[in-house]
Scaffold this motif. Structure first.
Motif, PDB file in Angstrom:
ATOM      1  N   TRP A 112       0.841  -1.210   0.000  1.00  0.00           N
ATOM      2  CA  TRP A 112       0.000   0.000   0.000  1.00  0.00           C
ATOM      3  C   TRP A 112       0.870   1.252   0.000  1.00  0.00           C
ATOM      4  O   TRP A 112       0.625   2.193  -0.774  1.00  0.00           O
ATOM      5  N   TYR A 113       1.892   1.281   0.831  1.00  0.00           N
ATOM      6  CA  TYR A 113       2.775   2.444   0.899  1.00  0.00           C
ATOM      7  C   TYR A 113       3.525   2.639  -0.427  1.00  0.00           C
ATOM      8  O   TYR A 113       3.657   3.772  -0.920  1.00  0.00           O
ATOM      9  N   LEU A 114       4.002   1.542  -1.013  1.00  0.00           N
ATOM     10  CA  LEU A 114       4.717   1.654  -2.285  1.00  0.00           C
ATOM     11  C   LEU A 114       3.807   2.141  -3.409  1.00  0.00           C
ATOM     12  O   LEU A 114       4.243   2.898  -4.289  1.00  0.00           O
ATOM     13  N   ILE A 115       2.545   1.730  -3.393  1.00  0.00           N
ATOM     14  CA  ILE A 115       1.591   2.230  -4.388  1.00  0.00           C
ATOM     15  C   ILE A 115       1.409   3.729  -4.237  1.00  0.00           C
ATOM     16  O   ILE A 115       1.409   4.485  -5.219  1.00  0.00           O
ATOM     17  N   LEU A 116       1.249   4.184  -2.994  1.00  0.00           N
ATOM     18  CA  LEU A 116       1.100   5.625  -2.751  1.00  0.00           C
ATOM     19  C   LEU A 116       2.293   6.398  -3.298  1.00  0.00           C
ATOM     20  O   LEU A 116       2.136   7.396  -4.005  1.00  0.00           O
ATOM     21  N   ARG A 117       3.500   5.943  -2.976  1.00  0.00           N
ATOM     22  CA  ARG A 117       4.697   6.661  -3.412  1.00  0.00           C
ATOM     23  C   ARG A 117       4.862   6.599  -4.925  1.00  0.00           C
ATOM     24  O   ARG A 117       5.337   7.557  -5.542  1.00  0.00           O
ATOM     25  N   LEU A 118       4.487   5.471  -5.519  1.00  0.00           N
ATOM     26  CA  LEU A 118       4.609   5.326  -6.967  1.00  0.00           C
ATOM     27  C   LEU A 118       3.768   6.370  -7.693  1.00  0.00           C
ATOM     28  O   LEU A 118       4.175   6.901  -8.738  1.00  0.00           O
ATOM     29  N   GLU A 158       5.230  -7.893  -6.420  1.00  0.00           N
ATOM     30  CA  GLU A 158       4.845  -7.157  -7.622  1.00  0.00           C
ATOM     31  C   GLU A 158       5.210  -5.684  -7.505  1.00  0.00           C
ATOM     32  O   GLU A 158       5.745  -5.081  -8.446  1.00  0.00           O
ATOM     33  N   MET A 159       4.925  -5.075  -6.351  1.00  0.00           N
ATOM     34  CA  MET A 159       5.217  -3.659  -6.182  1.00  0.00           C
ATOM     35  C   MET A 159       6.714  -3.394  -6.159  1.00  0.00           C
ATOM     36  O   MET A 159       7.183  -2.377  -6.682  1.00  0.00           O
ATOM     37  N   LEU A 160       7.475  -4.295  -5.545  1.00  0.00           N
ATOM     38  CA  LEU A 160       8.933  -4.138  -5.578  1.00  0.00           C
ATOM     39  C   LEU A 160       9.450  -4.258  -7.010  1.00  0.00           C
ATOM     40  O   LEU A 160      10.324  -3.492  -7.433  1.00  0.00           O
ATOM     41  N   PHE A 161       8.901  -5.200  -7.760  1.00  0.00           N
ATOM     42  CA  PHE A 161       9.314  -5.371  -9.155  1.00  0.00           C
ATOM     43  C   PHE A 161       9.022  -4.105  -9.961  1.00  0.00           C
ATOM     44  O   PHE A 161       9.899  -3.607 -10.684  1.00  0.00           O
ATOM     45  N   ILE A 162       7.805  -3.575  -9.869  1.00  0.00           N
ATOM     46  CA  ILE A 162       7.438  -2.390 -10.639  1.00  0.00           C
ATOM     47  C   ILE A 162       8.287  -1.192 -10.234  1.00  0.00           C
ATOM     48  O   ILE A 162       8.795  -0.440 -11.090  1.00  0.00           O
ATOM     49  N   THR A 163       8.465  -1.010  -8.925  1.00  0.00           N
ATOM     50  CA  THR A 163       9.252   0.129  -8.443  1.00  0.00           C
ATOM     51  C   THR A 163      10.692   0.044  -8.917  1.00  0.00           C
ATOM     52  O   THR A 163      11.264   1.032  -9.403  1.00  0.00           O
ATOM     53  N   LEU A 164      11.295  -1.118  -8.803  1.00  0.00           N
ATOM     54  CA  LEU A 164      12.687  -1.295  -9.216  1.00  0.00           C
ATOM     55  C   LEU A 164      12.829  -1.262 -10.729  1.00  0.00           C
ATOM     56  O   LEU A 164      13.838  -0.770 -11.256  1.00  0.00           O
ATOM     57  N   LEU A 165      11.829  -1.762 -11.447  1.00  0.00           N
ATOM     58  CA  LEU A 165      11.876  -1.723 -12.911  1.00  0.00           C
ATOM     59  C   LEU A 165      11.861  -0.279 -13.405  1.00  0.00           C
ATOM     60  O   LEU A 165      12.620   0.082 -14.308  1.00  0.00           O
ATOM     61  N   LEU A 166      10.997   0.548 -12.813  1.00  0.00           N
ATOM     62  CA  LEU A 166      10.933   1.954 -13.213  1.00  0.00           C
ATOM     63  C   LEU A 166      12.207   2.701 -12.832  1.00  0.00           C
ATOM     64  O   LEU A 166      12.579   3.675 -13.489  1.00  0.00           O
ATOM     65  N   ALA A 167      12.877   2.243 -11.765  1.00  0.00           N
ATOM     66  CA  ALA A 167      14.133   2.861 -11.349  1.00  0.00           C
ATOM     67  C   ALA A 167      15.327   2.324 -12.129  1.00  0.00           C
ATOM     68  O   ALA A 167      16.467   2.719 -11.861  1.00  0.00           O
ATOM     69  N   ARG A 168      15.073   1.410 -13.071  1.00  0.00           N
ATOM     70  CA  ARG A 168      16.104   0.789 -13.913  1.00  0.00           C
ATOM     71  C   ARG A 168      17.104  -0.026 -13.099  1.00  0.00           C
ATOM     72  O   ARG A 168      18.266  -0.174 -13.503  1.00  0.00           O
ATOM     73  N   LYS A 169      16.652  -0.587 -11.996  1.00  0.00           N
ATOM     74  CA  LYS A 169      17.476  -1.512 -11.212  1.00  0.00           C
ATOM     75  C   LYS A 169      17.047  -2.924 -11.590  1.00  0.00           C
ATOM     76  O   LYS A 169      16.354  -3.612 -10.849  1.00  0.00           O
ATOM     77  N   ASP A 170      17.495  -3.329 -12.772  1.00  0.00           N
ATOM     78  CA  ASP A 170      16.944  -4.512 -13.417  1.00  0.00           C
ATOM     79  C   ASP A 170      17.209  -5.803 -12.651  1.00  0.00           C
ATOM     80  O   ASP A 170      16.322  -6.650 -12.511  1.00  0.00           O
TER      81      ASP A 170
END
Length: 439
Positions: A112-118, A158-170
């Motif tokens: 929930w927190y990661l969704i908010l920050r995203l 899933e949220m960690l994957f999306i957050t890290l993917l957008l940050a280009r930390k593949d």
């Protein structure tokens, strides 16, 4: 102080007042779901077979011994998932179950927190309690905790994957996805998101983590090969109970195979067109593209293969949050009618109209997922056709008015300093009544 009313200078906007009112509802909903409903449990117990299999793994006994002719929950995790989850059987069952409920609840709150920050919201925004309340009042979160399964941890992955993917930390994004795939393949389609963005390093860890964990678990398991000879054939079959996929609903209602196949083919075409339009015209808007593309992929993954269960819908929370973006495809009432179908905790079984109620209850998830995919297809298709008529495809398919539409990325979380309160002037006596000044 505890019961003091919100001061006017603090309640600057309607959103502030709504936030002030929503937080107690959200907090009490979380406490109810975790400490009352989840602890009470239900006749469906997804945790018991997991605990039993973990206990068997730790003691060198066979794991994959389930009788698939029954409708009871079965143990279906990969050997790699068994290795990860086996520590739950170190302690006795009831305490282990309570801790697992707590683990999933904590994972959902962190997601929930990661969704908010995203989406550029903070804890102090009105979106924070509104989203928390919506998540914990949904069927997917409620039954994940009540049945005690691992979906909360998968949402966090899933949220960690999306957050890290957008940050280009593949590589790290691949680790998050790989750990989820090691347990169950719910999030496996998200590999396509990395592929269409050209982030190929994700595959190194996303596939490497489950392979390494399987290699470790294989010699430690008594019957790892039976997962492939006993469990995999069962997973490839379409069952007619607790299954909201197109195939499951068709089998339950006795539809001819050709009709079920036709529906699958048509829906697959709808999904393919939607994904192509998202990739062709929105891939440069990274946040919207990744969350919307992922949402369409996962919805199709639940609807079209052999098994789709209602609480899988938890993985769609990032997609549903795109409603706060200006180019969202969810700013229409049919989309939210669809979302109501697969998210609500309401039951539609009726004592008075039994057949109608049963059909509404059994089909609302299938129709909800299907309607959501149709809405996305229609919105994107309408934008594309309008742009082609107006000869502006080279500039994208968003209409001109969308440039000024509200978007969460345009806001800031900086507190707005209220203007200083005006001090009323001190009343003075009329001039003629004042005492003469001393000379």
């Amino acid at each position: 102080m505890l019961f003091r009313q919100l001061e006017p200078r603090t309640a600057r906007t309607t959103a502030e007042v709504i936030k002030f009112a929503l937080w107690p509802f959200a907090v009490m909903m979380v406490l109810n779901r975790v400490f009352i409903k989840a602890i009470n449990g239900f006749v469906t117990d997804d945790y018991r077979p997991v605990y039993n299999a973990s206990f068997a793994f730790l003691n060198g006994k066979p794991l994959y011994t389930a009788d698939f002719s029954s409708v009871d929950p079965h143990y279906l995790y990969y050997p790699s998932g068994t290795l990860l989850i086996a520590p739950v059987a170190i302690i006795e069952y009831e305490l282990s179950r309570w801790l697992f409920i707590g683990l999933n609840a904590a994972a959902i709150v962190l997601a929930w927190y990661l969704i908010l920050r995203l989406f550029k919201f903070g804890i102090g925004s009105v979106a924070a309690p509104a989203l928390l309340l919506a998540m914990f009042s949904s069927e997917t979160v409620t039954n994940t905790l009540v049945f005690t399964n691992v979906n909360g941890c998968l949402l966090l992955a899933e949220m960690l994957f999306i957050t890290l993917l957008l940050a280009r930390k593949d590589l790290w994004a691949g680790v998050a996805l790989g750990l989820s795939i090691a347990v169950k393949p719910t999030l496996a389609p998200l590999l396509l998101v990395a592929a269409v963005r050209g982030q190929w390093k994700v595959f190194i860890t996303a596939l490497g983590v489950p392979v390494v964990l399987t290699a470790i678990a294989w010699p430690l398991s008594a019957d790892p090969e039976k997962f492939f000879t006993h469990v995999m054939p069962y997973l490839s079959e379409t069952r007619d109970y607790f299954n909201s996929s197109v195939g499951g609903s068709g089998l339950y209602y006795g539809l001819p195979d050709w009709l079920t196949l036709l529906v699958k083919v048509l829906m697959a075409a709808v999904v393919a067109v939607s994904l192509w339009l998202l990739w062709r015209y929105y891939r440069h808007d990274e946040l919207f593209f990744v969350t919307a593309f992922s949402g369409v992929l996962l919805t199709a993954w639940f609807l079209l293969p052999s098994l789709g269960q209602m609480y899988y819908s938890m993985m769609l929370f990032p997609f549903l949050m795109t409603v706060v973006l200006r180019n969202s495809v969810l700013r229409n009432w049919p989309a939210w009618l669809a979302i109501f179908g697969f998210m609500t905790y309401d039951k539609w079984l009726s004592d008075r109209w039994q057949d109608i109620g049963r059909n509404l209850e059994y089909l609302r998830v299938t129709f909800g997922w299907g309607l959501l995919l149709i809405v996305v297809f229609c919105v994107l298709g309408d934008r594309y056709l309008a742009a082609r008529r107006e000869n502006r495809l080279q500039f994208g398919i968003d209409p001109a008015w969308m440039t000024d539409a509200p978007d969460s990325r345009d806001r800031t979380d900086e507190p707005v300093t209220p203007p200083p309160a005006k001090v009323p002037p001190r009343p003075q006596a009329p001039r003629e009544e004042r005492e003469p000044a001393l000379k």
